[in-house]
Scaffold this motif. Structure first.
Motif, PDB file in Angstrom:
ATOM      1  N   LEU A 112       0.832  -1.206   0.000  1.00 13.02           N
ATOM      2  CA  LEU A 112       0.000   0.000   0.000  1.00 13.02           C
ATOM      3  C   LEU A 112       0.864   1.252   0.000  1.00 13.02           C
ATOM      4  O   LEU A 112       0.549   2.229  -0.691  1.00 13.02           O
ATOM      5  CB  LEU A 112      -0.945  -0.006   1.203  1.00 13.02           C
ATOM      6  N   ALA A 113       1.962   1.220   0.746  1.00 10.32           N
ATOM      7  CA  ALA A 113       2.870   2.371   0.765  1.00 10.32           C
ATOM      8  C   ALA A 113       3.479   2.592  -0.619  1.00 10.32           C
ATOM      9  O   ALA A 113       3.597   3.740  -1.075  1.00 10.32           O
ATOM     10  CB  ALA A 113       3.965   2.158   1.807  1.00 10.32           C
ATOM     11  N   GLU A 114       3.854   1.512  -1.309  1.00  2.00           N
ATOM     12  CA  GLU A 114       4.414   1.635  -2.652  1.00  2.00           C
ATOM     13  C   GLU A 114       3.374   2.171  -3.629  1.00  2.00           C
ATOM     14  O   GLU A 114       3.679   3.013  -4.478  1.00  2.00           O
ATOM     15  CB  GLU A 114       4.946   0.290  -3.140  1.00  2.00           C
ATOM     16  N   LYS A 115       2.145   1.721  -3.526  1.00  2.00           N
ATOM     17  CA  LYS A 115       1.080   2.231  -4.399  1.00  2.00           C
ATOM     18  C   LYS A 115       0.894   3.731  -4.177  1.00  2.00           C
ATOM     19  O   LYS A 115       0.764   4.501  -5.129  1.00  2.00           O
ATOM     20  CB  LYS A 115      -0.231   1.492  -4.150  1.00  2.00           C
ATOM     21  N   LYS A 116       0.927   4.153  -2.938  1.00  2.00           N
ATOM     22  CA  LYS A 116       0.792   5.574  -2.605  1.00  2.00           C
ATOM     23  C   LYS A 116       1.945   6.363  -3.212  1.00  2.00           C
ATOM     24  O   LYS A 116       1.736   7.419  -3.816  1.00  2.00           O
ATOM     25  CB  LYS A 116       0.755   5.757  -1.087  1.00  2.00           C
ATOM     26  N   ARG A 117       3.194   5.873  -3.097  1.00  2.00           N
ATOM     27  CA  ARG A 117       4.353   6.557  -3.676  1.00  2.00           C
ATOM     28  C   ARG A 117       4.220   6.660  -5.198  1.00  2.00           C
ATOM     29  O   ARG A 117       4.503   7.705  -5.780  1.00  2.00           O
ATOM     30  CB  ARG A 117       5.649   5.824  -3.323  1.00  2.00           C
ATOM     31  N   ARG A 118       3.760   5.585  -5.845  1.00  2.00           N
ATOM     32  CA  ARG A 118       3.603   5.607  -7.300  1.00  2.00           C
ATOM     33  C   ARG A 118       2.551   6.619  -7.733  1.00  2.00           C
ATOM     34  O   ARG A 118       2.722   7.326  -8.722  1.00  2.00           O
ATOM     35  CB  ARG A 118       3.219   4.221  -7.809  1.00  2.00           C
ATOM     36  N   GLN A 119       1.456   6.684  -6.998  1.00  2.00           N
ATOM     37  CA  GLN A 119       0.405   7.654  -7.332  1.00  2.00           C
ATOM     38  C   GLN A 119       0.919   9.086  -7.160  1.00  2.00           C
ATOM     39  O   GLN A 119       0.608   9.961  -7.959  1.00  2.00           O
ATOM     40  CB  GLN A 119      -0.835   7.421  -6.483  1.00  2.00           C
ATOM     41  N   GLU A 120       1.686   9.321  -6.113  1.00  2.00           N
ATOM     42  CA  GLU A 120       2.241  10.660  -5.892  1.00  2.00           C
ATOM     43  C   GLU A 120       3.209  11.036  -7.009  1.00  2.00           C
ATOM     44  O   GLU A 120       3.180  12.159  -7.506  1.00  2.00           O
ATOM     45  CB  GLU A 120       2.930  10.729  -4.526  1.00  2.00           C
ATOM     46  N   ARG A 121       4.073  10.084  -7.416  1.00  2.00           N
ATOM     47  CA  ARG A 121       5.015  10.351  -8.511  1.00  2.00           C
ATOM     48  C   ARG A 121       4.259  10.592  -9.817  1.00  2.00           C
ATOM     49  O   ARG A 121       4.615  11.484 -10.592  1.00  2.00           O
ATOM     50  CB  ARG A 121       5.993   9.186  -8.676  1.00  2.00           C
ATOM     51  N   ALA A 122       3.221   9.809 -10.065  1.00  2.00           N
ATOM     52  CA  ALA A 122       2.426   9.985 -11.290  1.00  2.00           C
ATOM     53  C   ALA A 122       1.770  11.355 -11.302  1.00  2.00           C
ATOM     54  O   ALA A 122       1.728  12.019 -12.343  1.00  2.00           O
ATOM     55  CB  ALA A 122       1.373   8.882 -11.402  1.00  2.00           C
ATOM     56  N   GLN A 123       1.262  11.799 -10.172  1.00  2.00           N
ATOM     57  CA  GLN A 123       0.626  13.112 -10.098  1.00  2.00           C
ATOM     58  C   GLN A 123       1.630  14.213 -10.415  1.00  2.00           C
ATOM     59  O   GLN A 123       1.315  15.158 -11.134  1.00  2.00           O
ATOM     60  CB  GLN A 123      -0.007  13.345  -8.726  1.00  2.00           C
ATOM     61  N   ILE A 124       2.851  14.073  -9.917  1.00  2.00           N
ATOM     62  CA  ILE A 124       3.896  15.067 -10.204  1.00  2.00           C
ATOM     63  C   ILE A 124       4.189  15.093 -11.700  1.00  2.00           C
ATOM     64  O   ILE A 124       4.284  16.160 -12.309  1.00  2.00           O
ATOM     65  CB  ILE A 124       5.173  14.767  -9.398  1.00  2.00           C
ATOM     66  N   LEU A 125       4.320  13.919 -12.320  1.00  2.00           N
ATOM     67  CA  LEU A 125       4.586  13.857 -13.755  1.00  2.00           C
ATOM     68  C   LEU A 125       3.444  14.453 -14.568  1.00  2.00           C
ATOM     69  O   LEU A 125       3.670  15.160 -15.551  1.00  2.00           O
ATOM     70  CB  LEU A 125       4.839  12.410 -14.186  1.00  2.00           C
ATOM     71  N   ILE A 126       2.219  14.173 -14.156  1.00  2.00           N
ATOM     72  CA  ILE A 126       1.050  14.737 -14.838  1.00  2.00           C
ATOM     73  C   ILE A 126       1.083  16.258 -14.757  1.00  2.00           C
ATOM     74  O   ILE A 126       0.889  16.959 -15.749  1.00  2.00           O
ATOM     75  CB  ILE A 126      -0.254  14.170 -14.243  1.00  2.00           C
ATOM     76  N   GLU A 127       1.345  16.776 -13.569  1.00  2.00           N
ATOM     77  CA  GLU A 127       1.374  18.226 -13.398  1.00  2.00           C
ATOM     78  C   GLU A 127       2.486  18.861 -14.231  1.00  2.00           C
ATOM     79  O   GLU A 127       2.282  19.901 -14.857  1.00  2.00           O
ATOM     80  CB  GLU A 127       1.529  18.578 -11.918  1.00  2.00           C
ATOM     81  N   GLN A 128       3.670  18.214 -14.261  1.00  2.00           N
ATOM     82  CA  GLN A 128       4.774  18.733 -15.062  1.00  2.00           C
ATOM     83  C   GLN A 128       4.415  18.731 -16.549  1.00  2.00           C
ATOM     84  O   GLN A 128       4.708  19.683 -17.269  1.00  2.00           O
ATOM     85  CB  GLN A 128       6.042  17.913 -14.828  1.00  2.00           C
TER      86      GLN A 128
END
Length: 88
Positions: free
Chosen positions: A40-56
């Motif tokens: 679950l922690a890894e899924k949360k980290r991946r979602q956070e990284r994906a959100q950063i990439l989307i915003e960029q």
């Protein structure tokens, strides 16, 4: 992570539960919760990284022009499954 953990009830696919219980039986994890928590922690980290990439991507597309921004917005909505906050 939070200092105090909370008890929850989960419904797991049988093969995932069997894998978790096997890990506990083999001494690889103290409990099913300990086995599941890192996933679950890894899924949360991946979602956070994906959100950063989307915003960029949206910011860069916004700087490039309307067509690129619209393409990036469609891409972001496809990944997130719905509306995305406009970053640009």
């Amino acid at each position: 992570m939070s200092e105090a953990k909370k008890r929850v009830t989960l419904t797991l696919d049988p093969e995932l539960l069997a894998a978790a219980e096997a890990a506990v039986d083999a001494g690889e994890a103290r409990s099913v919760s300990v086995w599941v928590n890192p996933a679950l922690a890894e899924k949360k980290r991946r979602q956070e990284r994906a959100q950063i990439l989307i915003e960029q991507d949206l910011v860069q597309a916004g700087d490039s022009g309307t067509q690129d921004y619209e393409r990036a917005m469609r891409w972001a909505q496809g990944i997130t499954g719905g509306a995305s906050d406009e970053a640009a």
